[in-house]
Design an enzyme around this catalytic site. Structure first.
Site, PDB file in Angstrom:
ATOM      1  CB  SER A  91      -0.957  -0.039   1.189  1.00 63.74           C
ATOM      2  OG  SER A  91      -2.039   0.830   1.001  1.00 63.74           O
ATOM      3  CG  ASP A 276      -4.592  -1.950   0.542  1.00 66.11           C
ATOM      4  OD1 ASP A 276      -3.463  -2.420   0.772  1.00 66.11           O
ATOM      5  OD2 ASP A 276      -5.004  -0.897   1.056  1.00 66.11           O
TER       6      ASP A 276
END
Length: 460
Positions: A91, A276
């Site tokens: 991320s 993610d």
């Protein structure tokens, strides 16, 4: 009733929409794939890093840790930053990892001004009161390549591909996303792209970082296409014998085998949907475990050559996760449905992080033992060759050390202030600078980092 009808209309419109929000950009495998430049490490000392998720908060804190390593001496006038050979990221941490992979230690001097001070939210959609945004939400996510990946490609990474990373021997960078269908980490490295018969060299770094940062619903998944007809390498990993005695990695091996098999099966669909990386593990450590299981060698995922020549490895886990939030304990009512849903996601991510680190440390200890056993069982002629290259080489002389750097390493008031910084893609300059300074301070104060640096200076 109006709201319900609006949601229903948006759902129907989204269901009827046939245009994907993030069409795949990866290409089939080529006959002679471009590989990272081969060559021995220029030092028998190596530093590995993992960067957690957390938006610009995580990116800035990771940058501060790197600057702290720049101030820690190593061997022959080098710094520990010069010894960084591997980064795994998730991320927001992937912004820092990707930039370092492309520009190296010297390029990181410009990272604050060129990346952290930019507004990554300028073109993002936030409102759920806009019917068009609701359509996008039902279709996969509020934001897609048209406004998010575009910012990463044009402003941050400027069209760079993994081939541009290959021009540097180190560090090797694994940018991690989550494979939503198989519930596994998907690291952007050569072996993962070999599995789907695709060419990583031509793939944009921005697209990998976008996948790593694609928070479900807020961002549409990044899509990769599988090209089984272009496969040129056999699948990795030994078949799982369902009748054999099961150990603690049995279920993971089974999941990996199932995914790999379907990667090469034209009947199993052609597309991977990635979100993610923090959904799988917000520290980026699970992909290392997956690679250890898949490669099934004493030394993997590092190369055999590096396993034989390496002497010292320091693995630093950089965690910019947030602490407890909310004040629900002060009253009997609440929290709201939105708050509890958000907290549930945060709880799942945070608890997974704790478990992944707790499992990672003993895994590294076992990894070190496996490499010592492998080195000491090498043929006599191979050992003689190593002694010719390095008279001080000893098969048992290898040591791995692990440490975790986080906000918790700082004074209580500072930790609370850092935890209060939101997970955003736009932060004021004072918060960016506070995070960078905190990362530098935490790296300077870490006992394992200091001990490793001192040992390097003494030649131990």
């Amino acid at each position: 009733m109006r709201t319900a009808l609006l949601f229903l209309a948006c759902a129907l419109l989204a269901a009827c929409a046939g245009t994907p929000m993030n069409p795949p950009r990866n290409k089939p495998a080529v006959a002679q794939p471009q590989q990272r430049v081969s060559g021995a490490l220029d030092s028998d000392v190596s530093v590995a890093l993992s960067f957690s998720g957390g938006g610009l908060r995580a990116a800035a804190f990771a940058h501060g840790v790197l600057e702290g390593l720049r101030e820690q001496p190593s061997v022959r006038g080098r710094s520990l930053l010069d010894e960084v050979s591997f980064i795994t990221s998730v991320s927001g941490g992937s912004l820092t990892a990707g930039y370092f992979g492309l520009h190296g230690a010297e390029g990181m001097r410009e990272f604050r001004d060129k990346v952290l001070m930019r507004d990554g939210e300028a073109g993002l959609r936030f409102s759920l009161l806009n019917p068009t945004n609701l359509m996008r939400l039902f279709a996969g996510g509020l934001n897609d390549r048209s406004n998010f990946s575009d910012w990463l490609e044009k402003d941050v990474f400027k069209g760079a591909t993994f081939a541009d990373m290959y021009r540097h021997q180190r560090p090797v960078v694994w940018i991690n996303a989550s494979n939503t269908q198989y519930r596994l980490a998907f690291p952007f490295h050569e072996r993962a792209f070999d599995a789907i018969c695709s060419d990583l060299a031509s793939f944009p770094v921005s697209e990998a970082v976008a996948a790593s940062m694609a928070v479900p619903l807020f961002f549409a998944p990044v899509v990769l296409e599988k090209f089984p007809e272009a496969c040129r390498t056999p699948l990795q990993g030994a078949p799982v014998n369902r009748g054999a005695q099961r150990d603690d990695q049995y279920r993971l091996r089974l999941a990996l085998q199932r995914a790999l098999k379907e990667f090469r099966d034209p009947q199993a669909g052609r597309y991977l949907k990635l979100v993610d990386g923090g959904v799988t593990d917000n520290l980026g450590l699970v992909s290392i475990l997956q690679s250890r299981v898949l490669m099934n060698t004493p030394y993997g995922p590092i190369t055999e050559r590096d396993a034989v020549t390496m002497r010292r490895l320091l693995f630093i886990v950089v965690d910019a996760g947030q602490g407890p939030s909310g004040d629900w304990s002060r009253q009997v009512t609440g929290p709201s449905g939105v708050d509890i849903a958000t907290a549930a996601v945060d709880t799942a991510i945070e608890s997974t992080m704790r478990m992944s680190y707790a499992y990672f440390v003993p895994m590294v200890r076992a990894w070190e033992r496996d490499i010592v056993t492998y080195r000491c069982s090498l043929p006599a002629e191979r050992k003689a060759a190593m002694l010719t290259l390095n008279p001080d080489w000893r098969c048992e002389d290898i040591r791995f050390e692990v440490t975790q750097i986080s906000f918790a390493d700082l004074p209580d008031a500072e930790e609370a202030a850092l935890n209060a910084i939101p997970t955003r893609l736009k932060l004021p300059a004072e918060q960016i600078d506070r995070l960078i300074a905190a990362g530098r301070q935490a790296a300077a104060a870490d006992a394992v980092v200091n001990r490793f640096s001192a040992a390097m200076r003494r030649g131990e």
